[in-house]
Scaffold this active site. Structure first.
Site, short mmCIF file in Angstrom:
data_model
loop_
_atom_site.label_atom_id
_atom_site.label_comp_id
_atom_site.label_asym_id
_atom_site.label_seq_id
_atom_site.Cartn_x
_atom_site.Cartn_y
_atom_site.Cartn_z
N SER A 144 0.67 -0.96 -0.11
CA SER A 144 0.23 -0.33 0.32
C SER A 144 1.02 1.25 0.08
O SER A 144 2.19 1.35 0.68
CB SER A 144 -0.83 0.44 1.12
OG SER A 144 -1.51 0.67 1.15
N TYR A 147 -1.50 0.11 10.05
CA TYR A 147 -1.61 -0.20 9.37
C TYR A 147 -0.11 0.39 8.42
O TYR A 147 0.59 -0.68 7.28
CB TYR A 147 -3.15 0.20 7.82
CG TYR A 147 -3.24 0.50 6.84
CD1 TYR A 147 -3.66 -1.16 6.28
CD2 TYR A 147 -3.39 0.57 5.64
CE1 TYR A 147 -3.87 -2.06 5.45
CE2 TYR A 147 -3.22 0.51 4.33
CZ TYR A 147 -3.15 -0.68 3.89
OH TYR A 147 -3.82 -0.65 2.95
#
Length: 249
Positions: A140, A153
């Site tokens: 990501s 995250y």
């Protein structure tokens, strides 16, 4: 379909019943791979397998909870001998550090970092013994673009990027290529449910002026899975639409 796009053997795709994973599973099957589709929802898994087989492809579904290390081991065992592994499954909880409790932190690292680690440990040695294989990790842009929320995250995805490069050196001499794809904001059911109209607003921050589509990310995965990318190893491809802050002018 030419030889550069034809795939053989079995491909395990985690998080295959929605979003990027679903697009990847459909693309792999269309190119000839037998797909082992992982997910948690039995109904969505059945529908994915039905769609693939209706178009002449081969697929089966395996349900597993990636927060449980024993379930990950079972998934690897049931997948069997695979030539392509796509570590796509991921969870995100965009909270501040004080609002991220221990369970949330552990859950994100279990799915986003530990599960790929365990799957590679279980499946890559056999790939190496056969002298070929391709592993693609979906990371990501949060791994490299700091934000005031979602630190856990981002850290979990930074971890998988580091592992991607480590595995490329560990298994690359034995014919196994390990690469990653780092998407920016992508329009999926999950991101839309969490962010609503803000998903489109995030897209305005990149040079393309829009969010990505799952199929666009899947095309990169398919390239990395196939022989056309045979000289690429240990690379994380950024697919963000072009970050304005990273461009001159």
């Amino acid at each position: 379909m030419n030889s550069a796009t034809t795939l053989t053997g079995t491909a395990l795709v985690t998080g295959a019943t929605a979003g990027i994973g679903r697009a990847v599973a459909l693309g792999l099957a269309a190119r000839g791979a037998e797909v082992v589709a992982h997910g948690r929802d039995l109904d969505r898994g059945a529908r994915l397998v039905e769609e693939i087989t209706a178009h002449g492809g081969r697929a089966r579904f395996v349900a597993a909870d990636l927060t449980d290390a024993k379930e990950v081991a079972r998934l690897a065992a049931e997948a069997g001998e695979v030539e392509i592994l796509v570590n796509n499954a991921g969870i995100y909880e965009f909270t501040s550090t004080p609002d991220t409790d221990t369970d949330s932190f552990d859950r994100q690292f279990a799915v986003n970092t530990r599960a790929p680690f365990l799957l590679v440990g279980a499946l890559a040695p056999a790939m190496a013994a056969r002298g070929h294989g391709s592993i693609i990790n979906i990371t990501s842009s949060a791994a490299t673009s700091p934000a005031p929320v979602g630190g856990a995250y981002g850290a979990s995805k930074a971890g998988i990027e580091a592992l991607t490069r480590s595995w490329a050196t560990e298994f690359g001499t034995q014919g196994v290529r390990i690469n990653g794809v780092s998407p920016g904001p992508v329009r999926t059911a999950g991101t839309t449910a969490m962010l609503g109209e803000n998903v489109e607003m995030l897209g305005q921050a990149n040079v393309r002026g829009r969010v990505g589509e799952p199929e666009e990310i899947a095309e990169i995965v398919l390239f990395l899975a196939g022989p056309a990318s045979s000289y690429i190893n240990g690379t994380v491809i950024s697919a963000t639409g072009g970050e304005r802050s990273s461009l001159p002018g």
